[in-house]
Design an enzyme around this catalytic site. Structure first.
Site: not given
Ligand code: FRU
Length: 474
Positions: A19, A22, A46, A196
């Site tokens: 997986w 970001d 995730w 984010e």
């Molecule tokens: C964005 C997010 C961020 C966080 C990360 C966790 O996609 O939600 O805000 O740091 O992914 O994987």
């Protein structure tokens, strides 16, 4: 053969397996573009976040390196950035190399705080700072995704942080001690979801000597076509406060497609370049890829363009010329008459299509990728002033109720277009990067015909280029 699975992107970075979300910690140092990323090495959904790592010399070909950061007693390693501390302000330098410092969120149970780690060997091995966290949680549920840059004018490091419905700015002389500066955004932009992955960058205004500050903010959900997307604000930054020049109620989207998220820029690159996660939180965990999930967009150069009194973000994909093969070039003007579509068989799953529109007399202009049973239809509708991508027949759809959609982008006129087609994605750039759409597709067929069709009136194309591209994994 490796990296040749049915849905393996051939132009876009994806980890060998497992997986990814970001992009994180992008930084340029001594000829290497580093790309870290949210990574879960034990599953294809995730899970507890690590920082995966890849490097590239040209932003096209990538080499995956071992995982850089592992979760620890302070929590998972969420998104963040990296910088080169050239003046050793942090005092963390121990070798002849400049020290590379990663600034990330430690995500504990409902407790997010900012921490750092450093590398004295060009990002190959990492040590977490003993004094972590460097910014503790002030009582906010969402408090994450630090993006840091060196601000020349105030001779300080500046951090942008996502705090649910606004961005906070912090300053530091040494990356270790941080002072709160200001906040922005509670009453600006789109608030359909949580904010984010911010990024505050200075961009050139095309055709001038001016620069402006642009604050990038991802939001999930709230995107123009549903789910997660990236918005931006144009303004000034004086070392303390970001002042937005845009109308408060106006939302500016960087990309109208469904699949461009958490995009931020490279630190210390000679030009501003960013990359996004080519996915949407609505279905990211169920896309039908194997043995991994998640790919990045094509890296894109950034600048601003003046449109009337408005400054808009322009994204130009990095030059893919070095990958071109089987080039079909037509410099002469090509008239396309209604009922006589231009057709061309595409022989590879990765293709670039480019042309200028000299004239468009009819009501709309359609670009279609036609397989035997599957098709992807893209239409510029002059009357509605919009461009749409219809992926309701694009191949595999059933992995999510949110995937089978017709997605729309407002656009007044089309002067030129560039389409980057890969095995599982389409990126469309209109008017030299002023209007962009990124969408995933999962066609099960391999042979497609490109059809360009003029509806109710002629369309004249010029400077057309259609070429297959070499796989980046060769
Ligand atoms: C964005 C997010 C961020 C966080 C990360 C966790 O996609 O939600 O805000 O740091 O992914 O994987």
């Amino acid at each position: 053969k490796m990296y040749d699975e049915q849905f393996r992107p051939q132009l876009h970075f994806s980890p060998k397996e497992k997986w990814m979300n970001d992009p994180n910690g992008m930084v340029y140092y001594k000829g290497e573009y580093h790309l870290f990323y949210q990574y879960y090495p034990h599953d294809t959904v995730w899970g507890p976040m690590h920082w995966g790592h890849a490097i590239s010399k040209d932003l096209i070909h990538w080499e995956e390196l071992p995982v850089a950061l592992y979760p620890d007693e302070l929590g998972q390693i969420f998104s963040g950035s990296a910088v080169i501390d050239q003046q050793n302000t942090s005092g963390l330098k121990t070798t002849d190399e400049d020290v590379m410092v990663a600034i990330f969120t430690h995500h504990g149970e409902d407790h997010e705080k900012q921490s750092i780690a450093y590398s004295n060997d060009k990002g190959r091995t990492w040590t977490k700072y003993k004094g972590n966290p460097v910014i503790d949680n002030p009582g906010l549920k969402d408090f994450r995704d630090p993006k840091v840059f060196w601000h020349e004018d105030s001779q300080k490091w500046i951090m942008s942080l996502a705090c649910g419905d606004h961005i906070q700015f912090y300053a530091s002389p040494n990356l270790l001690e941080w002072d709160y500066l200001s906040e922005f955004g509670r009453d600006y932009g789109n608030h359909g979801g949580v904010w984010e992955c911010p990024d505050l960058i200075q961009l050139a205004v095309e055709g001038t000597n001016e620069t402006k500050w642009v604050l990038i903010v991802s939001v999930n959900p709230g995107g123009p076509n549903g789910g997660s997307a990236v918005q931006y604000f144009v303004g000034d930054f004086n070392g303390t406060t970001f002042t937005c020049l845009d109308d408060m109620n106006r939302v500016k989207w960087a990309d109208y497609g469904r699949d461009f998220y958490a995009a931020v820029s490279w630190s210390h690159s000679t030009e501003p370049i960013w990359i996004g996660w080519m996915n949407n939180w609505q279905y990211a965990n169920t896309v039908p890829t194997h043995p991994g999930r998640g790919a990045m967009s094509i890296p894109r150069k950034l600048y601003l363009r003046k449109k009337n009194e408005n400054l808009v973000l322009v994204q130009v994909p990095i030059d893919l010329k070095s990958l071109q093969k089987n080039t079909h070039l037509a410099t002469a003007t090509l008239p396309i008459k209604p009922d006589q579509p231009f057709q061309m068989q595409l022989h590879d799953s990765q293709v670039m299509i480019e042309a200028k529109l000299e004239k468009i007399a009819g009501s709309s202009f359609a670009f279609t990728l036609k397989g035997e049973h599957e098709r992807i239809e893209m239409v510029f509708d002059r009357e509605k002033r919009e461009f749409s991508i219809d992926r309701t027949n694009s191949g595999q759809l059933s992995f999510s109720e949110h995937f089978s959609t017709v997605d729309i982008m407002p656009i007044e006129t089309v002067e030129d277009f560039m389409i980057i087609l890969d095995r599982t994605s389409i990126e469309v750039f209109f008017n030299q990067g002023e209007h962009v759409m990124t969408e995933l597709i999962f066609p099960t067929e391999r042979a497609f015909t490109l059809e360009l069709e003029a509806i109710n009136g002629e369309v004249h194309l010029s400077d057309m280029l259609i070429c297959s591209l070499e796989s980046i994994w060769k």
